[in-house]
Write an enzyme that holds these catalytic residues in place. Structure first.
Site, PDB file in Angstrom:
ATOM      1  N   LYS A  45       0.852  -1.196   0.000  1.00 24.92           N
ATOM      2  CA  LYS A  45       0.000   0.000   0.000  1.00 24.92           C
ATOM      3  C   LYS A  45       0.885   1.242   0.000  1.00 24.92           C
ATOM      4  O   LYS A  45       1.754   1.385   0.867  1.00 24.92           O
ATOM      5  CB  LYS A  45      -0.916   0.016   1.216  1.00 24.92           C
ATOM      6  CG  LYS A  45      -1.854   1.229   1.228  1.00 24.92           C
ATOM      7  CD  LYS A  45      -2.844   1.173   2.363  1.00 24.92           C
ATOM      8  CE  LYS A  45      -2.337   1.731   3.654  1.00 24.92           C
ATOM      9  NZ  LYS A  45      -2.195   3.192   3.703  1.00 24.92           N
ATOM     10  N   ASP A  72      -3.361   4.362  -2.087  1.00 24.25           N
ATOM     11  CA  ASP A  72      -4.267   4.861  -1.039  1.00 24.25           C
ATOM     12  C   ASP A  72      -4.196   6.383  -0.979  1.00 24.25           C
ATOM     13  O   ASP A  72      -3.606   6.958  -0.073  1.00 24.25           O
ATOM     14  CB  ASP A  72      -3.828   4.215   0.295  1.00 24.25           C
ATOM     15  CG  ASP A  72      -4.642   4.679   1.484  1.00 24.25           C
ATOM     16  OD1 ASP A  72      -5.770   5.168   1.298  1.00 24.25           O
ATOM     17  OD2 ASP A  72      -4.137   4.531   2.618  1.00 24.25           O
ATOM     18  N   LEU A  73      -4.807   7.035  -1.986  1.00 24.98           N
ATOM     19  CA  LEU A  73      -4.744   8.507  -2.028  1.00 24.98           C
ATOM     20  C   LEU A  73      -6.095   9.142  -1.709  1.00 24.98           C
ATOM     21  O   LEU A  73      -6.207  10.365  -1.683  1.00 24.98           O
ATOM     22  CB  LEU A  73      -4.207   8.969  -3.390  1.00 24.98           C
ATOM     23  CG  LEU A  73      -2.766   8.488  -3.667  1.00 24.98           C
ATOM     24  CD1 LEU A  73      -2.294   8.932  -5.058  1.00 24.98           C
ATOM     25  CD2 LEU A  73      -1.786   8.992  -2.604  1.00 24.98           C
ATOM     26  N   LYS A  74      -7.109   8.341  -1.471  1.00 21.12           N
ATOM     27  CA  LYS A  74      -8.410   8.807  -0.957  1.00 21.12           C
ATOM     28  C   LYS A  74      -8.892  10.077  -1.662  1.00 21.12           C
ATOM     29  O   LYS A  74      -9.084  11.115  -1.035  1.00 21.12           O
ATOM     30  CB  LYS A  74      -8.326   9.064   0.555  1.00 21.12           C
ATOM     31  CG  LYS A  74      -7.942   7.852   1.380  1.00 21.12           C
ATOM     32  CD  LYS A  74      -8.001   8.168   2.884  1.00 21.12           C
ATOM     33  CE  LYS A  74      -7.602   7.006   3.747  1.00 21.12           C
ATOM     34  NZ  LYS A  74      -6.138   6.712   3.721  1.00 21.12           N
ATOM     35  N   HIS A  76     -11.122  12.943  -3.172  1.00 24.89           N
ATOM     36  CA  HIS A  76     -12.370  13.575  -2.721  1.00 24.89           C
ATOM     37  C   HIS A  76     -12.408  14.965  -3.342  1.00 24.89           C
ATOM     38  O   HIS A  76     -11.760  15.892  -2.851  1.00 24.89           O
ATOM     39  CB  HIS A  76     -12.380  13.661  -1.187  1.00 24.89           C
ATOM     40  CG  HIS A  76     -13.679  14.115  -0.615  1.00 24.89           C
ATOM     41  ND1 HIS A  76     -13.902  14.228   0.734  1.00 24.89           N
ATOM     42  CD2 HIS A  76     -14.852  14.480  -1.204  1.00 24.89           C
ATOM     43  CE1 HIS A  76     -15.139  14.640   0.962  1.00 24.89           C
ATOM     44  NE2 HIS A  76     -15.727  14.795  -0.211  1.00 24.89           N
ATOM     45  N   ASP A  77     -13.153  15.097  -4.452  1.00 29.35           N
ATOM     46  CA  ASP A  77     -13.178  16.381  -5.170  1.00 29.35           C
ATOM     47  C   ASP A  77     -14.403  16.352  -6.077  1.00 29.35           C
ATOM     48  O   ASP A  77     -15.212  15.424  -5.989  1.00 29.35           O
ATOM     49  CB  ASP A  77     -11.855  16.525  -5.956  1.00 29.35           C
ATOM     50  CG  ASP A  77     -11.426  17.982  -6.109  1.00 29.35           C
ATOM     51  OD1 ASP A  77     -12.287  18.807  -6.486  1.00 29.35           O
ATOM     52  OD2 ASP A  77     -10.249  18.278  -5.860  1.00 29.35           O
ATOM     53  N   ASN A  80     -15.420  15.548 -12.048  1.00 28.91           N
ATOM     54  CA  ASN A  80     -14.498  15.662 -13.182  1.00 28.91           C
ATOM     55  C   ASN A  80     -13.036  15.554 -12.732  1.00 28.91           C
ATOM     56  O   ASN A  80     -12.218  14.909 -13.388  1.00 28.91           O
ATOM     57  CB  ASN A  80     -14.748  17.004 -13.895  1.00 28.91           C
ATOM     58  CG  ASN A  80     -13.938  17.128 -15.157  1.00 28.91           C
ATOM     59  OD1 ASN A  80     -14.034  16.269 -16.039  1.00 28.91           O
ATOM     60  ND2 ASN A  80     -13.117  18.164 -15.234  1.00 28.91           N
ATOM     61  N   THR A 132     -11.894   6.067  10.673  1.00 32.27           N
ATOM     62  CA  THR A 132     -12.014   5.407  11.985  1.00 32.27           C
ATOM     63  C   THR A 132     -11.474   6.287  13.105  1.00 32.27           C
ATOM     64  O   THR A 132     -11.668   5.988  14.269  1.00 32.27           O
ATOM     65  CB  THR A 132     -11.299   4.049  12.000  1.00 32.27           C
ATOM     66  OG1 THR A 132      -9.986   4.231  11.487  1.00 32.27           O
ATOM     67  CG2 THR A 132     -12.037   3.022  11.173  1.00 32.27           C
ATOM     68  N   ARG A 193      -3.293  -6.360  14.144  1.00 32.63           N
ATOM     69  CA  ARG A 193      -2.125  -6.652  14.975  1.00 32.63           C
ATOM     70  C   ARG A 193      -2.120  -8.132  15.368  1.00 32.63           C
ATOM     71  O   ARG A 193      -3.053  -8.599  16.028  1.00 32.63           O
ATOM     72  CB  ARG A 193      -2.140  -5.816  16.267  1.00 32.63           C
ATOM     73  CG  ARG A 193      -1.863  -4.336  16.080  1.00 32.63           C
ATOM     74  CD  ARG A 193      -0.441  -4.090  15.611  1.00 32.63           C
ATOM     75  NE  ARG A 193      -0.134  -2.680  15.394  1.00 32.63           N
ATOM     76  CZ  ARG A 193      -0.348  -2.011  14.251  1.00 32.63           C
ATOM     77  NH1 ARG A 193      -0.868  -2.613  13.205  1.00 32.63           N
ATOM     78  NH2 ARG A 193      -0.017  -0.736  14.140  1.00 32.63           N
ATOM     79  N   GLY A 222       0.853  -2.610   8.480  1.00 30.23           N
ATOM     80  CA  GLY A 222       2.063  -1.801   8.367  1.00 30.23           C
ATOM     81  C   GLY A 222       3.116  -2.252   9.340  1.00 30.23           C
ATOM     82  O   GLY A 222       3.831  -3.241   9.125  1.00 30.23           O
ATOM     83  N   ARG A 223       3.210  -1.549  10.481  1.00 30.18           N
ATOM     84  CA  ARG A 223       4.341  -1.714  11.390  1.00 30.18           C
ATOM     85  C   ARG A 223       4.597  -3.128  11.918  1.00 30.18           C
ATOM     86  O   ARG A 223       5.771  -3.462  12.130  1.00 30.18           O
ATOM     87  CB  ARG A 223       4.209  -0.697  12.531  1.00 30.18           C
ATOM     88  CG  ARG A 223       4.498   0.720  12.032  1.00 30.18           C
ATOM     89  CD  ARG A 223       3.954   1.785  12.934  1.00 30.18           C
ATOM     90  NE  ARG A 223       2.492   1.818  12.892  1.00 30.18           N
ATOM     91  CZ  ARG A 223       1.742   2.630  13.601  1.00 30.18           C
ATOM     92  NH1 ARG A 223       2.308   3.480  14.440  1.00 30.18           N
ATOM     93  NH2 ARG A 223       0.426   2.607  13.477  1.00 30.18           N
TER      94      ARG A 223
HETATM   95  O1  C5P Z   1       1.342   0.391  10.858  1.00 34.22           O
HETATM   96  P1  C5P Z   1      -0.133   0.098  10.794  1.00 34.22           P
HETATM   97  O2  C5P Z   1      -0.437  -1.380  10.628  1.00 34.22           O
HETATM   98  O3  C5P Z   1      -0.905   0.714  11.930  1.00 34.22           O
HETATM   99  O4  C5P Z   1      -0.594   0.802   9.431  1.00 34.22           O
HETATM  100  C1  C5P Z   1      -1.923   0.789   9.014  1.00 34.22           C
HETATM  101  C2  C5P Z   1      -2.066   1.499   7.698  1.00 34.22           C
HETATM  102  O5  C5P Z   1      -3.459   1.581   7.406  1.00 34.22           O
HETATM  103  C3  C5P Z   1      -1.557   2.928   7.708  1.00 34.22           C
HETATM  104  O6  C5P Z   1      -1.129   3.225   6.362  1.00 34.22           O
HETATM  105  C4  C5P Z   1      -2.773   3.747   8.048  1.00 34.22           C
HETATM  106  O7  C5P Z   1      -2.737   5.046   7.543  1.00 34.22           O
HETATM  107  C5  C5P Z   1      -3.871   2.943   7.369  1.00 34.22           C
HETATM  108  N1  C5P Z   1      -5.197   3.102   7.964  1.00 34.22           N
HETATM  109  C6  C5P Z   1      -5.459   2.812   9.300  1.00 34.22           C
HETATM  110  N2  C5P Z   1      -6.717   2.973   9.792  1.00 34.22           N
HETATM  111  C7  C5P Z   1      -7.691   3.403   9.004  1.00 34.22           C
HETATM  112  C8  C5P Z   1      -7.457   3.679   7.662  1.00 34.22           C
HETATM  113  C9  C5P Z   1      -6.169   3.515   7.174  1.00 34.22           C
HETATM  114  O8  C5P Z   1      -4.578   2.407  10.031  1.00 34.22           O
HETATM  115  N3  C5P Z   1      -8.890   3.513   9.486  1.00 34.22           N
END
Ligand code: C5P
Length: 246
Positions: A45, A72-74, A76-77, A80, A132, A193, A222-223
């Site tokens: 991502k 993941d650039l979301k 919103h505009d 067009n 969220t 997690r 991610g992490r």
């Molecule tokens: O490191 P981690 O697992 O928390 O990363 C989660 C990824 O998902 C990040 O890129 C974060 O911006 C994205 N994200 C999120 N919660 C959301 C929407 C997107 O953690 N509600």
């Protein structure tokens, strides 16, 4: 749809459900991570942190590795402009891209139609419903005086009716959404997690296995992977947990 994600008998393999968030402005770090994860996870991502510093050129260096990308650039505009942004994004051949559902029906229809121009490489176009990070009070302050889950359901239905392929949602919304939008609408879930990973700044987390068992299609992680001492080993461990008993 981009054909680079394989399926077995139409079923997505556990490893292919995982998209790893490369939340870094450092291209060398991103490339190292991507290379070490190639073949182990479904894709990567790229979000606003990566894209704002490294741009399409940085994204192309990642896509050159041949892994599916969730851009993941979301957007919103106005319709067009969003259609134009989606057309521009198609040059990067993303597997998934996203827009904000609160941009409304015309905006989402314009995004879906623009994505159709990619033909067989059409990305999945998914929507963010309610961030969220927003609770009931935050929603009320912007004039939406309902429970967040009610607004999530409304926006998810609108996204589906507008021709979108799915939504990003929290694990706690998956069961209710599945009942509301049917089996084929993709549910993409961050906030994941494993038991053995730090929660970092995420408050409501679920394990990868629980998210899939609840009905998620794709997991954004991610992490727990990118900050692990050995990201490839962390990815293998998560895939093993997803595959156990499957
Ligand atoms: O490191 P981690 O697992 O928390 O990363 C989660 C990824 O998902 C990040 O890129 C974060 O911006 C994205 N994200 C999120 N919660 C959301 C929407 C997107 O953690 N509600």
């Amino acid at each position: 749809m981009n054909s680079s994600v394989n399926t077995t008998n139409g079923k997505i393999k556990p490893s292919e459900r995982i998209f790893v968030a490369l939340d870094t402005p450092d291209i060398k770090h991103a490339l190292n991570l991507a290379q070490s994860l190639k073949g182990l996870v479904g894709g990567l991502k790229l979000g606003k942190e990566f894209f704002t510093s490294l741009g399409p050129e940085g994204a192309k260096q990642i896509t050159a590795l041949g892994m599916p990308i969730f851009l993941d650039l979301k957007y919103h505009d106005i319709p067009n402009t969003v259609a134009g942004a989606v057309r521009s994004a198609l040059g990067l051949k993303p597997f998934i891209l996203n827009v904000h559902a609160s941009g409304g029906r015309a905006m989402m229809e314009a995004a879906a139609h623009a994505a159709d121009e990619a033909g067989p490489n059409r990305p999945l176009v998914i929507a963010v419903t309610v961030l969220t990070s927003m609770n009931r009070n935050d929603l009320a302050e912007v004039g939406i005086d309902v429970e967040p889950i009610e607004h999530v359901m409304r926006l998810a239905r609108l996204a589906k009716d507008s021709g979108l392929d799915g939504v990003v949602c929290s694990a706690k919304e998956v069961v209710a959404l599945r009942g509301n939008v049917g089996p084929d609408f993709k549910l993409v879930v961050p906030g994941i997690r494993p038991e053995w990973a730090s929660k970092d700044d995420q408050k409501r987390v679920v394990t990868p296995r629980d998210a899939i068992d609840l009905g998620a299609d794709y997991l954004v992680i991610g992490r727990p992977i990118t900050a692990a001492n050995d990201p490839a080993e962390a990815a293998r461990r998560i895939v093993a947990e997803l595959s156990d008993g499957q």
